[in-house]
Each structure stands twice: as C-alpha cells, then as structure tokens.
Design a protein around this motif. Structure first.
Motif, PDB file in Angstrom:
ATOM      1  N   ARG A 229      40.945  42.483  32.659  1.00 42.66           N
ATOM      2  CA  ARG A 229      39.894  41.705  31.891  1.00 42.66           C
ATOM      3  C   ARG A 229      40.628  41.627  30.593  1.00 42.66           C
ATOM      4  NH1 ARG A 229      33.985  43.478  32.024  1.00 42.66           N
ATOM      5  NH2 ARG A 229      34.966  45.333  31.424  1.00 42.66           N
TER       6      ARG A 229
ATOM      7  N   GLU B 231      47.080  38.211  41.126  1.00 46.28           N
ATOM      8  CA  GLU B 231      47.797  38.415  39.821  1.00 46.28           C
ATOM      9  C   GLU B 231      47.205  39.537  38.992  1.00 46.28           C
ATOM     10  OE1 GLU B 231      50.277  36.676  38.845  1.00 46.28           O
ATOM     11  OE2 GLU B 231      50.539  35.589  40.593  1.00 46.28           O
TER      12      GLU B 231
ATOM     13  N   VAL C 209      43.791  34.939  41.848  1.00 47.85           N
ATOM     14  CA  VAL C 209      43.493  35.756  40.805  1.00 47.85           C
ATOM     15  C   VAL C 209      43.556  37.273  41.310  1.00 47.85           C
ATOM     16  CG1 VAL C 209      41.568  36.633  39.444  1.00 47.85           C
ATOM     17  CG2 VAL C 209      42.009  34.126  39.609  1.00 47.85           C
TER      18      VAL C 209
ATOM     19  N   PRO D 149      44.200  38.335  31.179  1.00 49.07           N
ATOM     20  CA  PRO D 149      44.738  37.063  31.869  1.00 49.07           C
ATOM     21  C   PRO D 149      44.668  35.714  31.451  1.00 49.07           C
ATOM     22  CG  PRO D 149      42.348  38.003  32.762  1.00 49.07           C
ATOM     23  CD  PRO D 149      42.916  39.046  31.617  1.00 49.07           C
ATOM     24  N   GLY D 150      44.122  35.845  30.502  1.00 48.77           N
ATOM     25  CA  GLY D 150      43.948  34.365  29.747  1.00 48.77           C
ATOM     26  C   GLY D 150      43.553  34.631  28.390  1.00 48.77           C
TER      27      GLY D 150
ATOM     28  N   LEU E 172      43.381  41.814  37.840  1.00 54.84           N
ATOM     29  CA  LEU E 172      42.179  41.657  37.169  1.00 54.84           C
ATOM     30  C   LEU E 172      41.940  42.289  36.021  1.00 54.84           C
ATOM     31  CD1 LEU E 172      39.938  41.567  40.351  1.00 54.84           C
ATOM     32  CD2 LEU E 172      40.658  39.525  39.246  1.00 54.84           C
TER      33      LEU E 172
ATOM     34  N   ALA F 125      41.502  26.105  38.545  1.00 55.04           N
ATOM     35  CA  ALA F 125      40.613  26.777  37.307  1.00 55.04           C
ATOM     36  C   ALA F 125      39.453  26.013  37.050  1.00 55.04           C
ATOM     37  CB  ALA F 125      41.604  26.723  36.006  1.00 55.04           C
TER      38      ALA F 125
ATOM     39  N   HIS G 260      42.410  31.904  34.469  1.00 52.94           N
ATOM     40  CA  HIS G 260      43.866  32.732  34.618  1.00 52.94           C
ATOM     41  C   HIS G 260      45.013  31.600  34.523  1.00 52.94           C
ATOM     42  CE1 HIS G 260      46.502  35.540  36.124  1.00 52.94           C
ATOM     43  NE2 HIS G 260      45.644  36.457  36.192  1.00 52.94           N
TER      44      HIS G 260
ATOM     45  N   LEU H 131      38.678  35.257  33.217  1.00 49.62           N
ATOM     46  CA  LEU H 131      39.283  35.121  34.688  1.00 49.62           C
ATOM     47  C   LEU H 131      39.477  34.026  35.537  1.00 49.62           C
ATOM     48  CD1 LEU H 131      37.439  38.396  35.918  1.00 49.62           C
ATOM     49  CD2 LEU H 131      39.839  38.205  35.532  1.00 49.62           C
TER      50      LEU H 131
END
Length: 381
Positions: A156, A152, A149, A159-160, A154, A111, A103, A100
């Motif tokens: 899990r 956009e 965050v 997101p990345g 959450l 970040a 992100h 998160l």
C-alpha cells in the motif's frame, strides 16, 4: 434503500478488509456480496450501524471464500485468528484503496473500471451501462484488473501516487454519463471525498476544474442533443454556484504556490467562466496559463489548445503557426486547423478540413457538428 449510503460505505468496508490482511480481489468481491445482501434486507429492517453491518457480513463472506481455497489455508488460519475488524476504516486505509485502484500496472480503462466498482461502490452492471458495454465484458475487465493488482503486489505504500489517482478520476469525469450512472457527478463525488483525505493543492485543483467544466453542462447541447461550441453557449445557463465554488477552490490552491497541471487547467477554465461573452475572454491570459501548463511537462493536447488560444489572442495566422508545431496525429488537430483556417478567411480549405475532422470524430455528436460546419461553409451565400 439509500443507494448513496451504500456507495459511500463500500470503499470504507473494502479498506477494512484489506487492512486486516484480506487480498484485494477477494475482499472486493466479498463487499459486493454484502452490498447485494443489504439491498435485499435493509428495506424491511435497516440496521442501526450500517457500516458495522456491512463489515461483519463482508468479513464472513471473505472467510467463506478463504476457507474454500486449499492453497490459502495458511492465510485462512492467520486471518481467522484475528479479532473481528472494527466498523470504521481510517483515512489512510481509504486513500490506500484509491491508490491501489490506480495501480500503474493497469491500463487507464481498467483503472477507471476498478475505481468505479471498489471506490465508487457501483455494481458491475452499472459500470457496464455507463460504458455502453455488455455486463459480461465489464466483469472480465474488472476481474483482469484485480488479478493484475494481485500479481503486481499490494504494497500500500508504493503501487501508485496521488497524481495517478487524479488522472484516473479525470478520466472518469470526461466519460460523461450513460445508463443510470452520471460519471461526471460520480467523479466529482469521489474527488470531493479524496479532497477530504489528502491536503494537496492538486486535488483541490482537480475538483475546481471539474466544477468549472460541469457548470457549463446545461449549455453544451441543444434540445436535439447537438453540440453547442463554447463561443455560442448561452452563459445565463451556466451554474453560477458551481463556478463560484470552483473559483474559490482554485484561488485557495494557487495561494499555496505549488502549481501543478490540474491547477493550471482550472485557471484556464476559470478565465472562460469569468468572461461575460466569448469576445470578452482574456485570451492573452489563457495563452499564459497554457505556457505555465506546458512548462510543467509536455502535453500535446495542451499545446493544441494553446494554438487555438493564440489564434484568438494574436490572430488566426499566429494560431496556424503555433498549430504547425503540434503533431497532426493529436486528437482534434484537424478540427482546430479547420477553425483557424475559417477565421483566416480560407473558407474552401476550412470546409475540406471540417469534413476530414468529421470522419475522424469519435462521437456521433461531434461528427454531426463538424459535418454541419463543413456544409455551412459549402452552402451558397
């Protein structure tokens, strides 16, 4: 008061709240309030279960915040009906928190700041001191990051990814240290934690890379804080324990035959660490590892470093030809050109380039070093 314990527990507690349905921004604020209360109360009466204490206090702070927002009453009712969360966060929850904070919608700077606060457990003041900016400025940056965050989403699961987390951690490491927080050591601590959560060779490759670079730290500057280039460093001052650990981690990662950029960079660092002197460095292998790195994806900084390595392996003229293939806008291109011109014997051109590189330097120490290099070449005799 064990500040290290609080920093280790902070991401676990935040992960518990997020896992129970709390929105990330409010959960992170609630954990920070709980940490502050802990610093005020634990010195006199430390709890038997520090993690459980923090979860309980942070959860209450979250519920207080939820109740204060009329627009979120539905969520408040849903959350209030949930049983109190247990004191532990799962590995998946903690890993989700790393993801998160990295992100893809966030800028690298945001970040990093969010990772240091939410995962690293640092206060806003500590993050601000590390970056040499006012606390109010850092507070705004972190607030905007949390809002991004939240905006956009959450999810899990999406997101990345681990590669993005690794890039963020490497950015933290490269910031060095300032104030009362050593960001290089903080990055190593967080990467060790991540390595315990994710069985991935690139995570171990990054940890190896950090350790191998950190091993040379004591030799990088003189007593007057001036820079010491790698070729001139006193290698007896390198931390051999960190070198050994880094090499062991790298070898284990490479043995899994899933090469990634972090492992390739660590391999270059290991070759430098293995050489008794700069002259004995296996520059041919260094070039080969840069070729492996570039085969994984174009990286202008790596291509610049490769040109310097080619200059050592095949001579400065070959290095200059390789450098001609690199965009001059790449950071430190001018400094690399100055070095290669000096080695080729073009002293006048090298002095001019060192002076130009000094004007482009982003740190005082680097600027002073390049200025001295230019002055050295221009001095009679």
């Amino acid at each position: 008061m064990d500040e290290g314990l609080l920093r280790r527990l902070a991401p676990q507690v935040t992960a518990v709240l997020v896992g129970r349905g709390a929105d990330f921004a409010t959960a992170e604020d609630a954990v920070q309030e709980a940490l502050l209360e802990a610093t005020q109360r634990w010195s006199d009466d430390p709890p038997r279960d520090p993690r459980g204490w923090l979860v309980t206090v942070a959860w209450r702070r979250f519920l207080d915040a939820a109740r204060s927002e009329t627009a979120r009453r539905r969520r408040e009712e849903r959350v209030a009906e949930e049983p109190p969360p247990g004191p532990a966060a799962s590995d998946d929850d903690t890993l989700a928190l790393y993801v998160l904070c990295a992100h893809p919608a966030l800028t690298p700077a945001s970040a990093v700041a969010l990772t240091l606060r939410a995962v690293g457990g640092l206060t806003t003041r500590q993050v601000a001191e590390a970056y040499l900016v006012p606390e109010s400025t850092m507070a705004q940056r972190i607030s905007r990051a949390k809002a991004t965050v939240a905006r956009e989403g959450l999810d899990r699961r999406a997101p990345g990814d681990v590669a993005t987390v690794l890039r963020v951690l490497y950015l933290v490491f490269n910031e060095g240290h300032a104030g009362d927080v050593d960001l290089a050591e903080e990055a190593i601590r967080l990467t060790r934690q991540l390595a315990g959560l994710v069985d991935h060779p690139e995570v171990h490759g990054l940890l190896a890379l950090m350790l191998l670079h950190h091993a040379r730290r004591a030799a990088r500057t003189r007593a007057d804080s001036s820079l010491v280039p790698l070729a001139e460093q006193d290698r007896s001052r390198w931390d051999t324990d960190l070198v050994a650990e880094g090499v062991d981690l790298l070898q284990a990662a490479l043995a899994r035959d899933r090469l990634g950029p972090m492992q390739a960079q660590a391999a270059v660092a290991a070759l430098h660490a293995d050489a008794p002197s700069a002259e004995e460095t296996d520059w041919v292998q260094v070039v080969e590892w840069y070729d492996e790195l570039l085969a994984l994806g174009e990286d202008p900084v790596a291509r610049l470093a490769r040109a310097v390595a080619v200059g050592e392996a095949d001579g400065p003229r070959a290095g200059l030809r390789a450098l001609a293939e690199v965009d001059p806008a790449v950071p430190r291109w001018t400094a690399a050109s100055a070095h290669l011109h000096e080695r080729s014997g073009d002293i006048e051109r090298a002095a001019t380039l060192y002076a130009e590189a000094a004007a482009l330097a982003t740190s005082t120490a680097e600027r002073d070093h390049l200025t001295r290099q230019a002055a050295r070449l221009r001095s009679p005799g």
